[in-house]
Design a protein around this motif. Structure first.
Motif, PDB file in Angstrom:
ATOM      1  N   GLN A  24       0.808  -1.221   0.000  1.00 25.45           N
ATOM      2  CA  GLN A  24       0.000   0.000   0.000  1.00 25.45           C
ATOM      3  C   GLN A  24       0.844   1.276   0.000  1.00 25.45           C
ATOM      4  OE1 GLN A  24      -3.491   0.409  -0.144  1.00 25.45           O
ATOM      5  NE2 GLN A  24      -3.233  -1.708  -0.785  1.00 25.45           N
ATOM      6  N   PHE A  25       1.967   1.248   0.712  1.00 25.11           N
ATOM      7  CA  PHE A  25       2.703   2.494   0.937  1.00 25.11           C
ATOM      8  C   PHE A  25       4.082   2.551   0.281  1.00 25.11           C
ATOM      9  CE2 PHE A  25      -0.358   2.281   4.415  1.00 25.11           C
ATOM     10  CZ  PHE A  25      -0.957   3.519   4.282  1.00 25.11           C
ATOM     11  N   ASP A  27       5.054   2.790  -2.876  1.00 28.62           N
ATOM     12  CA  ASP A  27       5.178   3.833  -3.899  1.00 28.62           C
ATOM     13  C   ASP A  27       5.243   5.231  -3.289  1.00 28.62           C
ATOM     14  OD1 ASP A  27       5.227   1.943  -5.893  1.00 28.62           O
ATOM     15  OD2 ASP A  27       3.088   2.127  -6.366  1.00 28.62           O
ATOM     16  N   ASP A  28       4.493   5.449  -2.189  1.00 32.38           N
ATOM     17  CA  ASP A  28       4.499   6.765  -1.535  1.00 32.38           C
ATOM     18  C   ASP A  28       5.878   7.094  -0.964  1.00 32.38           C
ATOM     19  OD1 ASP A  28       1.722   7.278  -1.976  1.00 32.38           O
ATOM     20  OD2 ASP A  28       1.227   6.026  -0.250  1.00 32.38           O
ATOM     21  N   VAL A  29       6.431   6.145  -0.224  1.00 34.66           N
ATOM     22  CA  VAL A  29       7.731   6.387   0.425  1.00 34.66           C
ATOM     23  C   VAL A  29       8.849   6.436  -0.623  1.00 34.66           C
ATOM     24  CG1 VAL A  29       9.406   5.512   2.111  1.00 34.66           C
ATOM     25  CG2 VAL A  29       6.958   5.333   2.583  1.00 34.66           C
ATOM     26  N   GLY A  31       8.584   7.141  -3.835  1.00 32.35           N
ATOM     27  CA  GLY A  31       8.414   8.356  -4.640  1.00 32.35           C
ATOM     28  C   GLY A  31       8.902   9.590  -3.900  1.00 32.35           C
ATOM     29  N   PHE A  32       8.615   9.647  -2.614  1.00 30.39           N
ATOM     30  CA  PHE A  32       9.071  10.761  -1.788  1.00 30.39           C
ATOM     31  C   PHE A  32      10.594  10.840  -1.793  1.00 30.39           C
ATOM     32  CE2 PHE A  32      10.694  12.053   2.402  1.00 30.39           C
ATOM     33  CZ  PHE A  32      10.251  13.357   2.445  1.00 30.39           C
ATOM     34  N   THR A  47      14.046   3.425   1.335  1.00 33.32           N
ATOM     35  CA  THR A  47      12.668   2.968   1.495  1.00 33.32           C
ATOM     36  C   THR A  47      12.637   1.641   2.245  1.00 33.32           C
ATOM     37  OG1 THR A  47      12.048   4.115  -0.538  1.00 33.32           O
ATOM     38  CG2 THR A  47      10.536   2.425   0.261  1.00 33.32           C
ATOM     39  N   LYS A  68       0.714   6.928   6.640  1.00 36.97           N
ATOM     40  CA  LYS A  68       1.593   7.428   5.575  1.00 36.97           C
ATOM     41  C   LYS A  68       2.499   8.542   6.106  1.00 36.97           C
ATOM     42  CE  LYS A  68       1.436   9.790   1.124  1.00 36.97           C
ATOM     43  NZ  LYS A  68       0.574  10.289   0.059  1.00 36.97           N
ATOM     44  N   THR A  69       1.930   9.445   6.898  1.00 37.12           N
ATOM     45  CA  THR A  69       2.710  10.548   7.474  1.00 37.12           C
ATOM     46  C   THR A  69       3.797  10.001   8.394  1.00 37.12           C
ATOM     47  OG1 THR A  69       0.733  11.924   7.394  1.00 37.12           O
ATOM     48  CG2 THR A  69       2.536  12.720   8.772  1.00 37.12           C
ATOM     49  N   ILE A  72       6.569   8.554   6.210  1.00 37.50           N
ATOM     50  CA  ILE A  72       7.361   9.609   5.560  1.00 37.50           C
ATOM     51  C   ILE A  72       8.308  10.247   6.575  1.00 37.50           C
ATOM     52  CG2 ILE A  72       7.236  11.871   4.431  1.00 37.50           C
ATOM     53  CD1 ILE A  72       6.444   9.571   2.559  1.00 37.50           C
TER      54      ILE A  72
END
Length: 181
Positions: A24-25, A27-29, A31-32, A47, A68-69, A72
């Motif tokens: 789930q997460f 790609d978010d981490v 990508g960041f 990551t 997510k926060t 990150i």
């Protein structure tokens, strides 16, 4: 499975919940970090370290915040720690005429260092052989053959996220073996 449910299950140490959260997460981490450092390999490594730290400390996660926060924030801290380590390998010295210069430490191994490294490598290989064969394989492909996650995924015919989780698990198990000594 919803995120809140996955977090509760992860706190109970359920592997499927960890896999779900990683999927789930990721790609978010990633990508960041990729935007932040503009290097795919480093972003990938950071990551993985982020998820490793997050999963090790999942019981400290406060459900009043967004997962997510939290990830990150951990990712930022991992990156900052790595930057500090790099900065510490460069020392600032003063020359005779009081001008600042930077002197990079000579990190090339001496003959003694090479012997010690070979001895440590032999011990490490013995410890790796204590792992289950599928964990030995991912450790070998990643660290001894230096393949990327994508290359390992092709080699083992497995999804890249499964490779990442398997490698994460293999590193934790190997660390436990080493610490038992």
């Amino acid at each position: 499975m919803e995120i809140e449910e996955a977090i509760k299950r992860a706190k109970k140490n359920e592997q499927k919940a960890f896999n779900y959260l990683l999927d789930q997460f990721w790609d978010d981490v990633y990508g960041f970090q990729l935007k932040r450092i503009e290097n795919e390999n480093d972003a990938e490594d950071i990551t993985i370290q982020t998820f490793s730290k997050a999963f090790d400390r999942i019981d400290t996660f406060d459900e009043n915040y967004k997962f997510k926060t939290w990830l990150i924030t951990i990712s930022k801290n991992v990156h900052i720690d790595l930057m500090r380590k790099e900065k510490n390998s460069i020392t600032q010295t003063m020359s005779n005429d009081d001008k600042s210069i930077y002197q990079i430490l000579d990190e090339s191994p001496s003959p003694e260092d090479k012997i010690i490294t070979e001895q440590h490598l032999a011990k490490l290989l013995r410890d790796v052989k204590k792992l289950k064969p599928h964990y030995q394989e991912v450790i070998n492909l990643r660290y001894f053959q230096e393949l990327s996650y994508k290359e390992i995924s092709k080699e083992l015919k497995a999804p890249i996220n499964n490779i990442k989780v398997k490698l994460l698990r293999a590193k934790k198990l190997l660390a436990e073996i080493i610490q038992q000594k």
